[in-house]
Design an enzyme around this catalytic site. Structure first.
Site, PDB file in Angstrom:
ATOM      1  N   LYS A  11      29.061 138.067 -14.597  1.00  0.00           N
ATOM      2  CA  LYS A  11      27.891 137.100 -14.089  1.00  0.00           C
ATOM      3  C   LYS A  11      27.975 137.461 -12.706  1.00  0.00           C
ATOM      4  O   LYS A  11      28.894 137.102 -11.945  1.00  0.00           O
ATOM      5  CB  LYS A  11      27.939 135.864 -14.470  1.00  0.00           C
ATOM      6  CG  LYS A  11      28.059 135.524 -16.203  1.00  0.00           C
ATOM      7  CD  LYS A  11      28.147 134.224 -16.614  1.00  0.00           C
ATOM      8  CE  LYS A  11      29.012 133.523 -15.758  1.00  0.00           C
ATOM      9  NZ  LYS A  11      30.221 133.059 -16.359  1.00  0.00           N
ATOM     10  N   GLY A  13      25.149 135.900 -10.640  1.00  0.00           N
ATOM     11  CA  GLY A  13      24.163 135.100 -10.046  1.00  0.00           C
ATOM     12  C   GLY A  13      22.800 135.741  -9.962  1.00  0.00           C
ATOM     13  O   GLY A  13      22.478 136.342 -10.921  1.00  0.00           O
ATOM     14  N   ALA A  14      22.144 135.600  -8.625  1.00  0.00           N
ATOM     15  CA  ALA A  14      21.002 136.303  -8.325  1.00  0.00           C
ATOM     16  C   ALA A  14      20.834 137.672  -8.342  1.00  0.00           C
ATOM     17  O   ALA A  14      19.725 138.338  -8.676  1.00  0.00           O
ATOM     18  CB  ALA A  14      20.450 135.666  -6.987  1.00  0.00           C
ATOM     19  N   GLY A  16      21.865 139.251 -11.189  1.00  0.00           N
ATOM     20  CA  GLY A  16      22.052 139.633 -12.605  1.00  0.00           C
ATOM     21  C   GLY A  16      23.523 139.736 -13.050  1.00  0.00           C
ATOM     22  O   GLY A  16      24.420 138.781 -12.840  1.00  0.00           O
ATOM     23  N   ALA A  17      23.932 140.694 -13.576  1.00  0.00           N
ATOM     24  CA  ALA A  17      25.211 141.005 -14.227  1.00  0.00           C
ATOM     25  C   ALA A  17      25.619 142.442 -14.172  1.00  0.00           C
ATOM     26  O   ALA A  17      24.683 143.339 -14.182  1.00  0.00           O
ATOM     27  CB  ALA A  17      25.228 140.336 -15.656  1.00  0.00           C
ATOM     28  N   ASP A  43      28.443 129.933 -20.746  1.00  0.00           N
ATOM     29  CA  ASP A  43      28.572 129.993 -22.254  1.00  0.00           C
ATOM     30  C   ASP A  43      27.693 130.608 -22.760  1.00  0.00           C
ATOM     31  O   ASP A  43      27.804 131.526 -23.830  1.00  0.00           O
ATOM     32  CB  ASP A  43      29.015 128.604 -22.757  1.00  0.00           C
ATOM     33  CG  ASP A  43      30.088 127.921 -22.187  1.00  0.00           C
ATOM     34  OD1 ASP A  43      31.239 128.671 -22.008  1.00  0.00           O
ATOM     35  OD2 ASP A  43      30.329 126.672 -22.268  1.00  0.00           O
TER      36      ASP A  43
END
Length: 89
Positions: A11, A13-14, A16-17, A43
């Site tokens: 992950k 954050g801003a 994305g992933a 989760d």
């Protein structure tokens, strides 16, 4: 999609992933939301990724689902109040 090797999913954050799997890096952009509470977002992200994976979706599709689940779960207080159902995606 056949069985692939181990995956590392991050992950970001801003931003994305991203996922690394079988030597390939895949990225998915963040989704803009007005967060109320981030409890449980990680989760929800994980659950979304695994649900998409179990449906045989591509790594990029899995990341898109994961980002959507994590993002949408922040729309209400608590860990599961705003967690999306599959049809919400």
């Amino acid at each position: 999609m056949g069985a692939l090797g181990p995956a590392v999913v991050v992950k970001d954050g801003a931003d994305g992933a991203l996922a690394w799997e079988s030597g390939l890096v895949t990225r998915a952009p963040a989704r803009p939301v007005e967060p109320v509470d981030t409890v449980g977002a990680g989760d929800s992200f994980d659950a979304g990724y695994l649900a998409a994976r179990l449906r045989g979706m591509s790594p990029r599709e899995c990341l898109d689902v994961a980002v959507a689940c994590g993002s949408l779960s922040t729309r209400a207080a608590g860990g599961i109040a705003a967690q999306p159902a599959w049809d919400d995606l």
